[in-house]
Design an enzyme around this catalytic site. Structure first.
Site, PDB file in Angstrom:
ATOM      1  N   GLU A   1       6.629  -2.791   4.154  1.00  0.00           N
ATOM      2  CA  GLU A   1       7.251  -1.976   5.206  1.00  0.00           C
ATOM      3  C   GLU A   1       6.799  -2.381   6.608  1.00  0.00           C
ATOM      4  O   GLU A   1       7.509  -2.139   7.582  1.00  0.00           O
ATOM      5  CB  GLU A   1       6.969  -0.492   4.978  1.00  0.00           C
TER       6      GLU A   1
ATOM      7  N   PHE B   1       2.349  14.434  -4.424  1.00  0.00           N
ATOM      8  CA  PHE B   1       2.352  12.989  -4.652  1.00  0.00           C
ATOM      9  C   PHE B   1       3.061  12.284  -3.489  1.00  0.00           C
ATOM     10  O   PHE B   1       4.160  12.654  -3.109  1.00  0.00           O
ATOM     11  CB  PHE B   1       3.068  12.670  -5.972  1.00  0.00           C
ATOM     12  N   GLN B   2       2.393  11.299  -2.918  1.00  0.00           N
ATOM     13  CA  GLN B   2       2.913  10.509  -1.794  1.00  0.00           C
ATOM     14  C   GLN B   2       3.240  11.357  -0.571  1.00  0.00           C
ATOM     15  O   GLN B   2       4.167  11.065   0.170  1.00  0.00           O
ATOM     16  CB  GLN B   2       4.118   9.662  -2.224  1.00  0.00           C
TER      17      GLN B   2
ATOM     18  N   LYS C   1      12.752  15.201   1.151  1.00  0.00           N
ATOM     19  CA  LYS C   1      13.725  14.729   0.164  1.00  0.00           C
ATOM     20  C   LYS C   1      14.874  15.709  -0.051  1.00  0.00           C
ATOM     21  O   LYS C   1      16.032  15.307  -0.194  1.00  0.00           O
ATOM     22  CB  LYS C   1      13.010  14.445  -1.166  1.00  0.00           C
TER      23      LYS C   1
ATOM     24  N   MET D   1      -8.545 -18.036  18.442  1.00  0.00           N
ATOM     25  CA  MET D   1      -8.853 -17.254  19.642  1.00  0.00           C
ATOM     26  C   MET D   1     -10.198 -16.548  19.501  1.00  0.00           C
ATOM     27  O   MET D   1     -10.962 -16.445  20.456  1.00  0.00           O
ATOM     28  CB  MET D   1      -7.730 -16.248  19.902  1.00  0.00           C
TER      29      MET D   1
END
Ligand code: TPP
Ligand code: MG
Lengths: 163, 574
Positions: free
Chosen positions: B51, B113-114, B163, B481
């Protein structure tokens, strides 16, 4: 310098956390904060006091104004204004102290709002420095518990913070 | 009126907003949305491999097209994976829409959950965010989100959707609002004419003027107007890292990038200027060096859309709050009309001085006696092979600075880099987002062997969607760097900045992902390899170029100094 910044905020969940979050993200300090709904149910009035250099205060007001939920904002300390805070303090009050506390409360125009044989609970309103002065007068040793609402305020005269 | 489910309303609203592509990754909380996506053909979906990449792709899509990119992730880990991309977009003021799924509304707060409080997590890095509380609010929220993201100082906007808001079982009357009304959000546009007049007077009278132009010129579509203003004033122009392409890089009035790794001449010009016109720039610490010593002889004019940017780091003399294009337009008109006469003698002397600075340094570097390539050579070769016309994306590190210094950008939106946040891993997904936004352009990512490994999984996405990114990896076998700073500040103690023989074979890796891999080790092979790379029009080419691991980026401003305090190479300083 100490400033009183007052604003109308959309009365939505999350709005307050954005205001408070801004202060911690950018390292500004909040000394007091009060917030409550207004007569318009879609708006809350939030007042906070903060300190900082003119540069920091300018940034604070600009950054607050950028928050989508801040509808209108004013720095009350820029003009004549009324500032009030409410204090409740529970004091040990036995023997000679009882009369002394009563006297001090009267001088500060405080009210005794709860009593038992050993305790007075005093209510006092005024500008923050008046509340500070009262607490100093009664002395740390007699104070059992303190609660202060934080500063609320309004501009004097015609100026209104409204839509 | 049509009856649509929450998920269908979401997709339709995006379509009505003009969205053609969404970058995303599915998961439980967004399954209704993915099902609605499946059943329509208006909006394409690009399935990423992580993502973070979706958020960078949406961001780069915005940067390159000027239209906000959209990314979609599921709740919990999907949402948290977008955080780096959101912060990247936020720091560079890029409009972007992030849609995250959330657990169903009656589970919020239950540690379901999540479940992650993504609004809380992202609060400091979004311009604004919304949680959908009622499905019927979806169209209006989308409208507001796009409006907020794209107007004023742009930025990412996140919409969190539980949801149950997208359930297919309920339908609602769909209508996309024509307008948004928000009492608490207003956008300034035109600048104050009186302030613009004062600025013009100051600029015309200046003996040593300079225009310092930032990313706001590019994002605010002000490049053409800026070019006219600069030409009309006859003054030198310098660009910030974000502003490259905002003024033609090959123009003689351009003195190059300024700041920490800016050109010698740009930093000298800034330091000695008597009037600085800052346009869409924010006096970032990578530009100003020590603010107390910044341009001490100069009067400063600052044009910016964000009032909070003005006098934040540097106190300015003439602030002008407004949209860059509108302010520049008015400024140009006033310059053309003015009866004031410029100090031509003063300016001639100024240009003589500038030419001397240019002749003294002008981005010189030493070639190796051996066949070992210098990274600067690679960028020069890339510039030739692409005729200066490609979209160049970068990762973060030395390679990024070399690309900024040695590729000359003549057009806005040709240079795509993570400036404010400095996000390694941005380069490859950014190039993919650019190709989807501008499929006919040549899109390159200049990267390092360190950065490319932060989003390398997207090579798989490139195969799936046929994205012929050209990856030019300046392989110096180190986090260059970091190593440079360790050389300069920590007496060469290379703490965890090298990999001890653990680098993968990038050629084989590219091949394993179904692409073309090339390796270049010798200076004499470079140009031919570059030609070949760009002749493979439809293929992704991963060009792994070995470059001198000892090379440092110069000039480099000296910490706590003024603009003019710079290291010019390892031993020589101003
Ligand atoms: C995500 C992230 N982590 C760490 C850094 C700090 N950092 C800046 S440049 C750099 C080294 C980059 O190495 P490489 O991609 O090989 O580029 P080089 O400097 O060698 O050209 C690091 C670790 C960063 N910018 N971003
Ligand atoms: Mg490297």
């Amino acid at each position: 310098m100490r400033r009183i910044i007052s604003m109308l905020l959309e009365n939505e969940p999350g709005a307050l956390s954005r205001v408070v979050g801004l202060f911690s993200q950018r390292g500004y300090n909040i000394e007091t904060l009060t917030v409550a709904p207004t007569t318009d149910a879609t708006l809350s009035r939030l007042t906070l006091t903060t300190t900082g250099s003119d540069r920091v205060i300018e940034q604070i007001t600009k950054q607050l104004n950028k928050l989508i939920e801040v509808v209108k904002l004013v720095d009350l300390t820029e003009g004549a204004h009324i500032e009030r805070e409410l204090l409740l303090v529970k004091l040990k009050a036995t023997g000679a102290q009882r009369a002394e506390i009563k006297r001090t409360a009267d001088i500060f125009r405080g009210q005794i709002v709860d009593v038992n044989s050993a305790i007075y609970t005093v209510q006092l309103t005024g500008a923050s420095d008046k509340l500070d002065a009262f607490l100093e007068s009664v002395g740390e040793t007699s104070i059992l518990e303190v609660v202060r609402t934080g500063v609320s305020g309004m501009a004097r005269g015609d100026k209104v913070l409204a839509l | 009126m049509e009856l649509l489910s929450g998920a269908e309303m979401l997709i339709r609203s995006l379509k009505d907003e003009g969205v053609e592509t969404i970058f995303g990754y599915p998961g439980g909380a967004v399954l209704h949305i993915y099902d609605a996506l499946f059943q329509q053909n208006d909006i394409a979906h690009v399935l990423v491999r992580h993502e973070q990449a979706a958020s960078h792709m949406a961001d780069a899509y915005s940067r390159v097209t000027g239209r906000p990119g959209v990314c979609l992730a599921t709740s919990g880990p999907g949402a948290t994976n977008t955080v780096t991309g959101i912060a990247t977009a936020y720091m560079d003021s890029i409009p972007m829409i992030v849609i995250t799924g959330q657990v169903q509304s009656d589970w919020i707060g239950d540690d379901a959950f999540q479940e992650t409080d993504i609004l809380g997590v992202t609060r400091p890095i979004v311009k604004h965010s919304f949680m959908i509380k009622r499905p019927e609010d979806i169209p209006e929220t989308i409208k507001k989100a796009f409006y907020i993201a794209t107007t004023g100082r742009p930025g990412p906007v996140l919409i969190d959707i539980p949801k149950d808001m997208t359930a297919p079982t309920e339908s609602y009357e769909y209508q996309y609002p024509a307008k948004v009304k928000m009492r608490s959000y207003s956008v300034v546009s035109r600048g104050h004419s009186g302030q613009i007049k004062k600025a013009v007077e100051l600029l015309i009278a200046a003996k040593r003027p300079v225009i310092y132009a930032g990313g706001g010129v590019v994002q605010g579509n002000g490049a053409e107007l800026l070019t006219s203003v600069v030409r009309e004033l006859g003054a030198p122009c310098t660009n910030t890292l974000m502003g490259l392409g905002g003024y033609p890089g090959t123009d003689k009035q351009n003195v190059g990038m300024l700041g920490m790794h800016g050109t010698y001449e740009a930093n000298m010009v800034m330091h000695h200027a008597d009037v600085v016109l800052a346009v869409g720039a924010r006096f970032d610490d990578r530009v100003t060096n020590n603010v107390k010593k910044f341009c001490s002889d100069a009067k400063i004019i600052h044009i910016d859309i964000d009032p909070a940017s003005i006098s934040k780091n540097i106190a300015v003399d003439i602030p002008i709050v407004g949209a860059v294009d509108l302010v520049l337009k008015e400024m140009l008109e006033q310059i053309k009309k003015t009866e004031l006469v410029a100090d031509t003698e003063g300016q001639a002397a100024w240009w003589k001085q500038i030419d001397a600075w240019r002749a003294f340094h002008g981005l010189r570097f030493d070639l190796n006696d051996s066949e070992l390539l210098k990274p600067q050579q690679v960028i020069e070769s890339l510039y030739k092979a692409t005729q200066g016309d490609a979209i160049i994306c970068t990762d973060v590190g030395q390679h990024q600075m070399f690309a900024a210094q040695y590729y000359k950008f003549d057009k806005p939106r040709q240079w795509i880099t993570s400036g404010g946040l400095g996000t390694m891993g941005f380069g490859l997904p950014a190039a993919m987002g650019c190709l989807i936004g501008k499929p006919d352009m040549q899109v390159v990512t200049v990267t390092g062997e360190g950065s490319i490994q932060m989003c390398i999984q997207e090579l798989s996405t490139c195969l799936q969607y046929g994205l012929p990114v050209k990856i030019i990896c300046l392989n110096n076998q180190a986090l260059g760097m970091v190593k440079q700073w360790q050389d300069m500040v920590y007496q060469g103690r290379h703490s965890s900045s090298t990999y001890e023989e653990s680098l993968p074979d990038f050629v084989k890796l590219a091949e394993a992902y179904g692409h073309v891999g090339m390796r270049v080790d010798k200076a004499s092979d470079l140009d031919a390899a570059m030609e070949e790379c760009f002749s493979l029009k439809d293929r992704l080419v991963f060009m792994d170029v070995s470059v001198d691991p000892q090379e440092h980026v110069y000039p480099m401003q000296i910490k706590e100094g003024s603009m003019r305090d710079m290291w010019l190479n390892k031993t020589e300083r101003t």
